[in-house]
Scaffold this motif. Structure first.
Motif, PDB file in Angstrom:
ATOM      1  N   MET A 150       0.843  -1.184   0.000  1.00  0.00           N
ATOM      2  CA  MET A 150       0.000   0.000   0.000  1.00  0.00           C
ATOM      3  C   MET A 150       0.884   1.242   0.000  1.00  0.00           C
ATOM      4  N   SER A 151       0.538   2.169  -0.845  1.00  0.00           N
ATOM      5  CA  SER A 151       1.332   3.384  -0.985  1.00  0.00           C
ATOM      6  C   SER A 151       1.099   4.343   0.178  1.00  0.00           C
ATOM      7  N   PRO A 152       2.143   5.023   0.612  1.00  0.00           N
ATOM      8  CA  PRO A 152       1.977   6.008   1.682  1.00  0.00           C
ATOM      9  C   PRO A 152       1.370   7.321   1.178  1.00  0.00           C
ATOM     10  N   TYR A 153       1.143   7.435  -0.130  1.00  0.00           N
ATOM     11  CA  TYR A 153       0.632   8.676  -0.699  1.00  0.00           C
ATOM     12  C   TYR A 153      -0.831   8.552  -1.079  1.00  0.00           C
ATOM     13  N   ARG A 154      -1.559   9.630  -0.860  1.00  0.00           N
ATOM     14  CA  ARG A 154      -2.974   9.675  -1.227  1.00  0.00           C
ATOM     15  C   ARG A 154      -3.224  10.961  -2.010  1.00  0.00           C
ATOM     16  N   ILE A 155      -3.924  10.843  -3.124  1.00  0.00           N
ATOM     17  CA  ILE A 155      -4.258  12.005  -3.949  1.00  0.00           C
ATOM     18  C   ILE A 155      -5.601  12.547  -3.487  1.00  0.00           C
ATOM     19  N   THR A 188       9.827  14.457 -13.463  1.00  0.00           N
ATOM     20  CA  THR A 188       9.399  13.726 -12.267  1.00  0.00           C
ATOM     21  C   THR A 188      10.557  13.016 -11.574  1.00  0.00           C
ATOM     22  N   GLU A 189      11.762  13.217 -12.076  1.00  0.00           N
ATOM     23  CA  GLU A 189      12.918  12.502 -11.515  1.00  0.00           C
ATOM     24  C   GLU A 189      13.211  12.875 -10.059  1.00  0.00           C
ATOM     25  N   HIS A 190      12.733  14.012  -9.604  1.00  0.00           N
ATOM     26  CA  HIS A 190      12.955  14.448  -8.226  1.00  0.00           C
ATOM     27  C   HIS A 190      11.905  13.901  -7.254  1.00  0.00           C
ATOM     28  N   LEU A 191      10.859  13.272  -7.763  1.00  0.00           N
ATOM     29  CA  LEU A 191       9.783  12.760  -6.910  1.00  0.00           C
ATOM     30  C   LEU A 191      10.140  11.390  -6.342  1.00  0.00           C
ATOM     31  N   PRO A 192       9.652  11.087  -5.132  1.00  0.00           N
ATOM     32  CA  PRO A 192       9.892   9.758  -4.546  1.00  0.00           C
ATOM     33  C   PRO A 192       9.254   8.656  -5.412  1.00  0.00           C
ATOM     34  N   ASN A 193       9.900   7.508  -5.442  1.00  0.00           N
ATOM     35  CA  ASN A 193       9.402   6.387  -6.254  1.00  0.00           C
ATOM     36  C   ASN A 193       7.991   5.962  -5.862  1.00  0.00           C
ATOM     37  N   ASP A 194       7.685   5.970  -4.561  1.00  0.00           N
ATOM     38  CA  ASP A 194       6.335   5.602  -4.116  1.00  0.00           C
ATOM     39  C   ASP A 194       5.278   6.557  -4.660  1.00  0.00           C
ATOM     40  N   LEU A 195       5.619   7.832  -4.738  1.00  0.00           N
ATOM     41  CA  LEU A 195       4.676   8.806  -5.272  1.00  0.00           C
ATOM     42  C   LEU A 195       4.478   8.596  -6.775  1.00  0.00           C
ATOM     43  N   ILE A 196       5.544   8.353  -7.488  1.00  0.00           N
ATOM     44  CA  ILE A 196       5.422   8.092  -8.928  1.00  0.00           C
ATOM     45  C   ILE A 196       4.595   6.828  -9.164  1.00  0.00           C
ATOM     46  N   GLU A 197       4.800   5.826  -8.325  1.00  0.00           N
ATOM     47  CA  GLU A 197       4.013   4.589  -8.434  1.00  0.00           C
ATOM     48  C   GLU A 197       2.526   4.864  -8.194  1.00  0.00           C
ATOM     49  N   THR A 198       2.230   5.673  -7.187  1.00  0.00           N
ATOM     50  CA  THR A 198       0.836   6.035  -6.904  1.00  0.00           C
ATOM     51  C   THR A 198       0.235   6.799  -8.078  1.00  0.00           C
TER      52      THR A 198
END
Length: 91
Positions: free
Chosen positions: A1-6, A48-58
């Motif tokens: 489960m991703s730690p990010y929520r939109i 998007t290279e500066h964004l965390p991988n989990d956020l890109i995955e979300t």
């Protein structure tokens, strides 16, 4: 489960870009990212290279929902609200 929520997305000024707002649920921090979105389709390969991988995955998992307008703030129609409010005042 991703730690990010939109939470929501919107376009402003330049229609080729989309603002995505959400929250890092682990660290309890709000975030906003600006994504390139030509023709109403976000492009996760640009800037998007500066964004965390989990956020890109979300974002990748939610791409279809974002592109289709599920998270759009534009669903709220302030002109319609004002028209309905004015009609109540005249009745």
């Amino acid at each position: 489960m991703s730690p990010y929520r939109i939470f929501f997305v919107y376009r402003m000024n330049d229609l080729r870009y989309l603002h995505v707002h959400g929250m890092d649920m682990v660290n309890k921090k709000l975030f906003t990212v600006l994504l390139y979105s030509p023709d109403d389709s976000i492009d996760l390969t640009q800037n998007t290279e500066h964004l965390p991988n989990d956020l890109i995955e979300t974002l990748s998992k939610e791409k279809e929902n974002i592109d289709s307008g599920t998270y759009d703030l534009a669903h709220w129609q302030p002109l319609q609200f004002n028209q309905e409010l004015n009609s109540l005042k005249t009745n």
